[in-house]
Design an enzyme around this catalytic site. Structure first.
Site, mmCIF file in Angstrom:
data_model
loop_
_atom_site.group_PDB
_atom_site.id
_atom_site.type_symbol
_atom_site.label_atom_id
_atom_site.label_comp_id
_atom_site.label_asym_id
_atom_site.label_seq_id
_atom_site.Cartn_x
_atom_site.Cartn_y
_atom_site.Cartn_z
ATOM 1 N N GLU A 79 0.739 -0.913 -0.069
ATOM 2 C CA GLU A 79 -0.076 0.138 -0.045
ATOM 3 C C GLU A 79 0.732 1.224 -0.605
ATOM 4 O OE1 GLU A 79 -3.431 -0.007 3.254
ATOM 5 O OE2 GLU A 79 -2.013 -1.955 3.079
ATOM 6 N N CYS A 148 -5.920 32.673 11.796
ATOM 7 C CA CYS A 148 -6.291 33.536 12.934
ATOM 8 C C CYS A 148 -5.158 32.404 13.567
ATOM 9 C CB CYS A 148 -6.538 34.471 13.406
ATOM 10 S SG CYS A 148 -9.007 33.289 14.038
#
Length: 221
Positions: A79, A148
């Site tokens: 994988e 922010c």
């Protein structure tokens, strides 16, 4: 089998494989063995990488030897997602403000860790280049996002002079880029474009405000 990520030493991977082969004694009816991945890719020049050719030769030898002692045919699975796609993906942002301070020059871009969280999440390195001014004089920049929070993509990076409106590209964004993105602070996710044979194809459209609101339910109280 998941032995971990960033495996640089082929023999370390093979030791894990040997343990897995030993475990098969308790499972006589297996159809396949899944060896997962964990192969190391380079994020910057000089980074070590997994020697896939060497791994392939040594692993083939070990598996073929083991397969002779097992009672039935076995498939060998992998994988290798990150290994396949990491270097195929590029993340493009636009510089919208250049700010000089006594400590550094900030290049603020129109994105944030909601789109590429890896640098903030575990201090990962992504090479950043200015594709609008590739031959410009190199300067030192701190590239920051527009969320922010503490939203820093890279400290003290040598980048060709960045001007407002320039496009910057982050390398190795194909793995854990879009997959780890979010709509944090109600920010929209960007589009994805596939480039094949020099031609661009839109494969995922950018978010709209309707995408953010589609699962909200209006109720009367």
């Amino acid at each position: 089998m998941h032995t971990g990520s960033e495996i640089k030493d082929v023999d370390v991977f093979l030791r894990g494989v040997e343990i897995m082969f030993e475990m098969t004694e308790h499972f006589p009816d297996l159809e396949f063995i899944d060896l997962g991945s964990g192969f190391k890719v380079a994020y910057q020049q000089g980074d070590p990488e997994t020697d896939i050719d060497l791994l392939g030769r040594k692993l083939s030898e070990a598996f073929n030897k083991f397969a002779k002692s097992y009672k039935r045919p076995l498939q060998l699975w992998f994988e290798p997602g990150k290994f396949l796609v990491s270097q195929c993906g590029y993340f493009v942002v636009k510089a919208n403000v250049i700010k000089q301070t006594t400590a550094t020059v900030f290049a603020g871009v129109n994105s944030g860790f909601n789109h590429l969280i890896r640098p903030m999440f575990y201090d990962s390195f992504h090479l950043i280049k200015n594709i609008s001014n590739p031959k410009g004089t190199e300067r030192i920049y701190t590239v920051v996002g527009n969320i922010c929070e503490t939203d820093t993509f890279g400290w003290d990076r040598k980048i060709a002079e960045v001007r407002e409106g320039d496009f910057l590209v982050f390398y190795n964004a194909g793995a854990y880029g879009f997959e780890m993105s979010s709509n944090f602070n109600s920010r929209l996710k960007p589009a994805e474009v596939l480039v094949k044979d020099g031609k661009a194809h839109l494969i995922r459209r950018r978010d709209t405000i309707d995408d953010l609101l589609k699962n909200q339910v209006e109720i009367s109280l």
